[in-house]
Design a protein around this motif. Sequence first.
Motif, mmCIF file in Angstrom:
data_model
loop_
_atom_site.group_PDB
_atom_site.id
_atom_site.type_symbol
_atom_site.label_atom_id
_atom_site.label_comp_id
_atom_site.label_asym_id
_atom_site.label_seq_id
_atom_site.Cartn_x
_atom_site.Cartn_y
_atom_site.Cartn_z
ATOM 1 N N ALA A 144 0.834 -1.202 0.000
ATOM 2 C CA ALA A 144 0.000 0.000 0.000
ATOM 3 C C ALA A 144 0.861 1.242 0.000
ATOM 4 O O ALA A 144 0.540 2.241 -0.656
ATOM 5 C CB ALA A 144 -0.926 -0.013 1.220
ATOM 6 N N LYS A 145 1.983 1.174 0.667
ATOM 7 C CA LYS A 145 2.889 2.321 0.699
ATOM 8 C C LYS A 145 3.442 2.617 -0.695
ATOM 9 O O LYS A 145 3.541 3.784 -1.101
ATOM 10 C CB LYS A 145 4.028 2.034 1.679
ATOM 11 C CG LYS A 145 5.052 3.150 1.775
ATOM 12 C CD LYS A 145 6.157 2.761 2.749
ATOM 13 C CE LYS A 145 7.227 3.827 2.808
ATOM 14 N NZ LYS A 145 8.330 3.440 3.732
ATOM 15 N N PHE A 152 -3.286 4.006 2.479
ATOM 16 C CA PHE A 152 -3.736 2.783 3.146
ATOM 17 C C PHE A 152 -5.002 2.274 2.480
ATOM 18 O O PHE A 152 -5.697 2.993 1.776
ATOM 19 C CB PHE A 152 -3.992 3.062 4.621
ATOM 20 C CG PHE A 152 -4.709 4.359 4.868
ATOM 21 C CD1 PHE A 152 -6.094 4.468 4.677
ATOM 22 C CD2 PHE A 152 -4.012 5.500 5.252
ATOM 23 C CE1 PHE A 152 -6.752 5.667 4.885
ATOM 24 C CE2 PHE A 152 -4.685 6.698 5.457
ATOM 25 C CZ PHE A 152 -6.048 6.789 5.275
ATOM 26 N N TYR A 153 -5.270 1.012 2.739
ATOM 27 C CA TYR A 153 -6.533 0.415 2.323
ATOM 28 C C TYR A 153 -7.601 0.728 3.380
ATOM 29 O O TYR A 153 -7.297 0.890 4.558
ATOM 30 C CB TYR A 153 -6.406 -1.104 2.179
ATOM 31 C CG TYR A 153 -5.390 -1.553 1.160
ATOM 32 C CD1 TYR A 153 -5.521 -1.212 -0.182
ATOM 33 C CD2 TYR A 153 -4.307 -2.342 1.533
ATOM 34 C CE1 TYR A 153 -4.601 -1.632 -1.119
ATOM 35 C CE2 TYR A 153 -3.396 -2.774 0.607
ATOM 36 C CZ TYR A 153 -3.534 -2.403 -0.721
ATOM 37 O OH TYR A 153 -2.618 -2.830 -1.648
ATOM 38 N N LYS A 154 -8.860 0.747 2.950
ATOM 39 C CA LYS A 154 -9.976 0.961 3.867
ATOM 40 C C LYS A 154 -10.932 -0.224 3.779
ATOM 41 O O LYS A 154 -11.068 -0.853 2.722
ATOM 42 C CB LYS A 154 -10.739 2.242 3.533
ATOM 43 C CG LYS A 154 -9.947 3.514 3.745
ATOM 44 C CD LYS A 154 -10.807 4.732 3.416
ATOM 45 C CE LYS A 154 -10.036 6.014 3.630
ATOM 46 N NZ LYS A 154 -10.872 7.226 3.335
ATOM 47 N N GLY A 155 -11.598 -0.507 4.878
ATOM 48 C CA GLY A 155 -12.566 -1.591 4.880
ATOM 49 C C GLY A 155 -13.362 -1.598 6.179
ATOM 50 O O GLY A 155 -13.211 -0.724 7.042
ATOM 51 N N ALA A 156 -14.238 -2.604 6.317
ATOM 52 C CA ALA A 156 -15.073 -2.739 7.517
ATOM 53 C C ALA A 156 -15.435 -4.204 7.701
ATOM 54 O O ALA A 156 -15.582 -4.958 6.723
ATOM 55 C CB ALA A 156 -16.336 -1.901 7.403
ATOM 56 N N VAL A 157 -15.578 -4.616 8.927
ATOM 57 C CA VAL A 157 -15.988 -5.984 9.278
ATOM 58 C C VAL A 157 -17.051 -5.902 10.375
ATOM 59 O O VAL A 157 -17.154 -4.897 11.095
ATOM 60 C CB VAL A 157 -14.789 -6.829 9.767
ATOM 61 C CG1 VAL A 157 -13.807 -7.079 8.636
ATOM 62 C CG2 VAL A 157 -14.095 -6.163 10.949
ATOM 63 N N ARG A 158 -17.856 -6.973 10.487
ATOM 64 C CA ARG A 158 -18.875 -7.074 11.539
ATOM 65 C C ARG A 158 -18.306 -7.923 12.678
ATOM 66 O O ARG A 158 -17.808 -9.034 12.471
ATOM 67 C CB ARG A 158 -20.145 -7.716 11.002
ATOM 68 C CG ARG A 158 -20.819 -6.967 9.879
ATOM 69 C CD ARG A 158 -21.470 -5.692 10.358
ATOM 70 N NE ARG A 158 -22.532 -5.941 11.322
ATOM 71 C CZ ARG A 158 -23.243 -4.963 11.873
ATOM 72 N NH1 ARG A 158 -22.998 -3.686 11.553
ATOM 73 N NH2 ARG A 158 -24.186 -5.249 12.746
#
Length: 290
Positions: A144-145, A152-158
């Motif tokens: 990513a650098k 940076f990468y972005k995301g979400a988890v439950r």
Amino acid sequence: MSTEEEIAKFKGYVPLEEYKRRKEELQHDLTLRSVQDNAALPAVSSTAPEDRAASKKKRKAKASKGAVSLSFEDGDGDEEVEAPTTKRVHKAPGVEASFLGMNAAEREDQAKVRERKMMEVLERQRAAKQEEVEVRYTFRNEKAKKLLGNQFYKGAVRCRRGDNVATVLEAIHAKLSADHAETISSQLLLVAANDYLHLIMQPHMTLLDIGALKWREGGLMFDLGANPIHVAERAFFEQNKHLHPMVLWKLHDGFTTYSEDETIRNRGKAQTAGLSASTTALTAATSSRK
């Protein structure tokens, strides 16, 4: 008239047997009166049936005021014996009585109240741990650098609020591996951050624990719903911890109480040091290419 005079008036006028009988009766009456006077005994008197009934009613009225009475009747006579009553002693309201020990009933009541409150707290904690939340994250690694220019990468988890850091990182690692065609190290770090502080969290801490952390001055330190967590490969952090923003990351110490005022005062120094280190590293990298 004295008793002797009463006895003498019969002498010589009545037969001997009659004289002796009356003499004995008079002496008997004299003895009885003497005993009654000396012992202060009430004189024996005949009571009419109406008087006995009235006296009985009075005794029953007194007994009905609270005392338990036992009645023993034998023919015309009536005796009532009052049984002793036990009165419950109460503490006077408004009087300082903290120095007095609690009795058994009070201790039992207090223990039941504590147990009920503890069960209520445990039930609320169990319900809170099972609550599902969305955890937003940013992820940094070497690729990513290079590709995103130190982005940076972005995301979400439950996850559940009762999940610990290790469980959350496993979910994030699975999501990253599925979204990106590259090998992601399983050795990850989770950083909780706000505008002033970035703390690397211990693996055993839960999301509930992180959200409950407070400043020394009061108030919650982190709002996981508003601010995303930062995730990075451990090797990437070790290689770049002198650069911004990794230079601001510190390992959370469970024995330290963090001050918001001190963090704000020292924020400028930490950011300046991080940016200076980043500039130095960039300059060195540019010079090596030349």
